[in-house]
Design a protein around this motif. Structure first.
Motif, PDB file in Angstrom:
ATOM      1  N   GLY A 176      42.609  45.584  10.412  1.00 58.22           N
ATOM      2  CA  GLY A 176      43.361  44.384  10.762  1.00 58.22           C
ATOM      3  C   GLY A 176      42.521  43.284  11.397  1.00 58.22           C
ATOM      4  N   GLY A 177      41.227  43.499  11.518  1.00 63.35           N
ATOM      5  CA  GLY A 177      40.361  42.413  11.948  1.00 63.35           C
ATOM      6  C   GLY A 177      40.059  42.369  13.432  1.00 63.35           C
ATOM      7  N   THR A 178      40.517  43.360  14.189  1.00 62.27           N
ATOM      8  CA  THR A 178      40.160  43.385  15.611  1.00 62.27           C
ATOM      9  C   THR A 178      38.726  43.881  15.750  1.00 62.27           C
ATOM     10  OG1 THR A 178      42.427  43.702  16.351  1.00 62.27           O
ATOM     11  CG2 THR A 178      40.700  44.497  17.812  1.00 62.27           C
ATOM     12  N   SER A 179      37.958  43.155  16.552  1.00 57.37           N
ATOM     13  CA  SER A 179      36.555  43.476  16.680  1.00 57.37           C
ATOM     14  C   SER A 179      36.345  44.672  17.600  1.00 57.37           C
ATOM     15  CB  SER A 179      35.804  42.271  17.232  1.00 57.37           C
ATOM     16  OG  SER A 179      34.529  42.659  17.651  1.00 57.37           O
ATOM     17  N   LEU A 180      35.578  45.647  17.132  1.00 53.37           N
ATOM     18  CA  LEU A 180      35.316  46.821  17.969  1.00 53.37           C
ATOM     19  C   LEU A 180      34.450  46.471  19.169  1.00 53.37           C
ATOM     20  CD1 LEU A 180      34.737  49.835  15.550  1.00 53.37           C
ATOM     21  CD2 LEU A 180      36.556  49.531  17.213  1.00 53.37           C
ATOM     22  N   SER A 181      33.782  45.310  19.114  1.00 51.25           N
ATOM     23  CA  SER A 181      32.989  44.915  20.282  1.00 51.25           C
ATOM     24  C   SER A 181      33.839  44.160  21.305  1.00 51.25           C
ATOM     25  CB  SER A 181      31.787  44.085  19.847  1.00 51.25           C
ATOM     26  OG  SER A 181      32.169  43.111  18.928  1.00 51.25           O
ATOM     27  N   GLY A 182      35.124  43.996  21.020  1.00 48.18           N
ATOM     28  CA  GLY A 182      36.025  43.434  22.022  1.00 48.18           C
ATOM     29  C   GLY A 182      36.150  41.927  21.970  1.00 48.18           C
ATOM     30  N   GLY A 183      37.159  41.426  22.681  1.00 46.34           N
ATOM     31  CA  GLY A 183      37.329  39.985  22.820  1.00 46.34           C
ATOM     32  C   GLY A 183      38.114  39.318  21.705  1.00 46.34           C
ATOM     33  N   ILE A 201      37.385  52.174   5.894  1.00 44.85           N
ATOM     34  CA  ILE A 201      37.003  51.777   7.252  1.00 44.85           C
ATOM     35  C   ILE A 201      35.626  51.137   7.247  1.00 44.85           C
ATOM     36  CG2 ILE A 201      36.412  52.655   9.545  1.00 44.85           C
ATOM     37  CD1 ILE A 201      38.583  54.790   9.083  1.00 44.85           C
ATOM     38  N   ILE A 202      34.701  51.773   6.511  1.00 42.36           N
ATOM     39  CA  ILE A 202      33.338  51.225   6.461  1.00 42.36           C
ATOM     40  C   ILE A 202      33.358  49.838   5.828  1.00 42.36           C
ATOM     41  CG2 ILE A 202      31.070  51.519   5.398  1.00 42.36           C
ATOM     42  CD1 ILE A 202      31.474  54.549   5.806  1.00 42.36           C
ATOM     43  N   LEU A 203      34.120  49.676   4.747  1.00 42.60           N
ATOM     44  CA  LEU A 203      34.220  48.374   4.088  1.00 42.60           C
ATOM     45  C   LEU A 203      34.796  47.319   5.028  1.00 42.60           C
ATOM     46  CD1 LEU A 203      35.421  49.026   0.431  1.00 42.60           C
ATOM     47  CD2 LEU A 203      33.370  47.806   1.184  1.00 42.60           C
ATOM     48  N   ALA A 204      35.839  47.702   5.776  1.00 36.62           N
ATOM     49  CA  ALA A 204      36.502  46.731   6.654  1.00 36.62           C
ATOM     50  C   ALA A 204      35.550  46.257   7.746  1.00 36.62           C
ATOM     51  CB  ALA A 204      37.755  47.353   7.272  1.00 36.62           C
ATOM     52  N   VAL A 205      34.815  47.198   8.340  1.00 39.60           N
ATOM     53  CA  VAL A 205      33.883  46.824   9.399  1.00 39.60           C
ATOM     54  C   VAL A 205      32.752  45.972   8.829  1.00 39.60           C
ATOM     55  CG1 VAL A 205      32.241  47.696  11.104  1.00 39.60           C
ATOM     56  CG2 VAL A 205      34.437  48.816  10.809  1.00 39.60           C
TER      57      VAL A 205
END
Lengths: 335, 254
Positions: A274-281, A320-324
């Motif tokens: 959904g586009g939420t960044s795993l690095s936060g913010g 998941i890999i593609l999305a990231v």
């Protein structure tokens, strides 16, 4: 400069959404493509009953994904959402079946247990400075064990609590509009999502959720009690997992203590897709909902096409890999 | 000016990190309407000293007096209660939030319902930016999309908006071009006339000679001395910074 034009109609947080707009659009397009693809591949896919099954499956994962979204936006991660869901379901079972309390108390007990466990995770992360990955990994195992201990490793059934299964399986919408028998679980997911979205965009808690994920030290130097707010965010996420626990227990009309492991990865996958960044913010609840729908459609569609379960897992991992990767390519472009 | 009670009096401050005396028994003071420059090489301890005043670090020893009263500053919140505002060298901005959200970070304006009042915060931000940096227009973009100078403007706006009595500026012009540097100089002059005391951390001697009333020079965590800027030359300050040598024939507090 382009920004000289008046932008008054845009809320300051609208652009937080915009920054993930590309990914969200991509996710939404993927969802549509999947729906069309599966419809063509199998006439059984676009059946009302199957659509409802997809929504039903989305409701639990979606609620957990909303909880995970909050934590991930702070720059953390919550690996305990799945087993916390189960733990809360077991607590509901203890309250309703073992203690015979009224329905409402069971629901409150589950949500309170979730919030308390979230607060514990938050304390490990904020006060004890344990990295979120480790703190919630520990919590995940603790809760898995506790669920089995409390329930004596046996499922707790809710047969003595009439109406419990209706929390998720019933359809208030269907009673009003018989053509739309959307299960209550989906309705609850939407309520949770709208509330979470509102909290993120309109409250101080939401503001700090994004700020912590952007630059925690800056937030601390701005005189914010970062530890306390972080604990509140984890507690809120835990409470939402409690709602997830009620949903799954209601859907199965039982608390299954062995369930839960693996749900956290599905939830995190939905958040990332959904586009939420795993690095936060950065992140949005809407994106997470689309991500959860994609996961459910994919699982369901592959099952309708009789693809082996093992391959479903492989596909999920690849997505998941593609999305990231898509997220990283986009960020490189925007600098 | 030594007769009146200092606005800030930091006495015998010490702090160590892993056995290194980052600040070693340093005393500095600051009067209302005064600009005191803190000079020294990188690692001399000037930023560390000032972070003790802003609450980012806790001193291992020493005392801080604000208006003659002993102050307890354990975290940035305490510092804000004493009307101490800081512009950090790193700016301390949350990159994904816009200018208004950063300006009001930790002090959000809220509606009667308790929700954040973004319209009011943006209006206030527009007001103060119109005074500070009229060219600033990027109100709805995350500050990560701003230029170095614009980001600096946001950090400065945040420090001056909330009625600071004591202002700490850590290399405020490091990221700025000549025009913006000039604006900061004018702002400092203006704040002085309002009776605000300013600690200006810099390694640029010309900045300090131009803007400051006094200069405290640090070297290896120790205070070399404090001089009136009018009494010394650039070379005097340089030899204090580099050699740790006090100028001869000049009144030096230490």
């Amino acid at each position: 400069m382009s920004s000289v034009t008046d932008v008054k109609d845009k809320s300051p947080l609208a652009n937080l959404g915009d920054s993930g707009a590309y990914q969200k659009l991509l996710a939404f397009a993927s969802l549509i493509a999947l729906l069309i693809g599966f419809s063509i591949a199998s006439p059984n896919f676009m059946q009302t009953s199957n659509m409802i099954a997809i929504l039903q499956a989305t409701s639990v994962n979606g609620v957990l994904a909303v909880a995970a979204t909050l934590v991930i936006i702070t720059g953390g991660i919550d690996l305990s959402v799945g087993t916390l869901m189960t733990f809360c379901a077991v607590i509901a079972g203890v309250a309703l079946t073992y203690l015979g309390l009224p329905l409402l108390f069971g629901v409150i007990a589950a949500i309170a247990a979730g919030a308390f466990c979230g607060l514990c995770s938050g304390t490990f992360v904020a006060k004890m400075k344990i990295p979120p990955f480790i703190a919630t990994l520990g919590m995940m195992l603790i809760l898995k064990g506790l669920s089995l201990v409390i329930s004596g490793t046996r499922p707790i059934y809710f047969n003595d609590t009439p109406g419990f299964d209706q929390i998720s399986r019933g359809s208030l919408i269907g009673e009003v509009i018989p053509a739309l028998p959307i299960p209550n679980g989906v309705l609850i997911l939407f309520l949770v999502a709208i509330s979470a979205s509102y909290i993120l965009s309109r409250t101080v808690l939401g503001r700090y959720t994004f700020a912590l994920g952007s630059n925690e030290e800056a937030v601390r130097l701005s005189g914010v009690n970062t530890d306390a707010w972080k604990m509140r965010i984890y507690a809120l996420a835990g409470g939402i997992c409690g709602i997830g626990g009620i949903l799954i227990a209601s859907r199965l009309n039982s608390a299954q203590p062995a369930l839960g492991l693996g749900y956290e990865l599905e939830a995190i996958a939905a958040v990332v897709i959904g586009g939420t960044s795993l690095s936060g913010g950065r992140g949005t609840i809407l994106g997470t909902l689309i991500g959860a729908l994609i996961m459910a459609v994919l699982t369901n569609g592959l099952r309708v096409l009789s693809v082996a379960q093992e391959w479903q897992t492989v596909v999920t991992g690849a997505i998941i890999i593609l999305a990231v990767y898509a997220d990283m390519v986009r960020r490189k472009k925007s600098g | 000016m030594d007769k009146q009670t200092p606005l800030v009096d930091m006495r015998d401050i010490q702090i160590s990190f892993g056995g290194i005396h980052a600040v070693d028994h340093v005393s500095v003071d600051l009067h209302p309407g005064e600009v005191v420059g803190l000079l020294g090489h990188n690692g001399a301890g000037k930023s560390t000293l000032i972070k003790i005043l802003s609450g980012a670090y806790q001193a291992d020893g020493g005392e801080i007096y604000i208006n003659g009263k002993k102050a307890e500053i354990h975290n940035p919140r305490d510092a804000r209660r004493y009307n101490i505002e800081t512009i950090y060298q790193t700016l301390a901005l949350a990159d994904n939030l816009d200018a208004a959200s950063n300006l009001f970070l930790g002090r959000e304006l809220t509606t009667p319902l308790g929700t954040v009042d973004d319209d009011a915060m943006e209006a206030e931000t527009r007001n103060i930016m119109a005074k500070l940096n009229p060219n600033f227009q990027k109100f709805s973009e995350p500050v990560s999309a701003l230029s170095g100078g614009q980001r600096q403007s946001v950090a400065i706006a945040r420090a001056v908006y909330f009625d600071a009595k004591i202002l700490i500026m850590d290399e405020p012009t490091a990221a700025l071009g000549p025009h913006e540097t000039q604006m900061v100089s004018e702002l400092i002059q203006q704040l002085k006339t309002q009776g605000i005391g300013i600690f200006l951390i810099s390694h640029d001697i010309h900045d300090v000679m131009e803007l400051c009333d006094r200069a405290s020079v640090m070297k290896n965590g120790k205070l070399v001395g404090t001089v009136n800027v009018d009494d010394v030359t650039d070379d005097d300050l340089l030899s204090m910074i580099i050699l740790g040598k006090k100028p001869e024939g000049v009144a030096v507090q230490s």
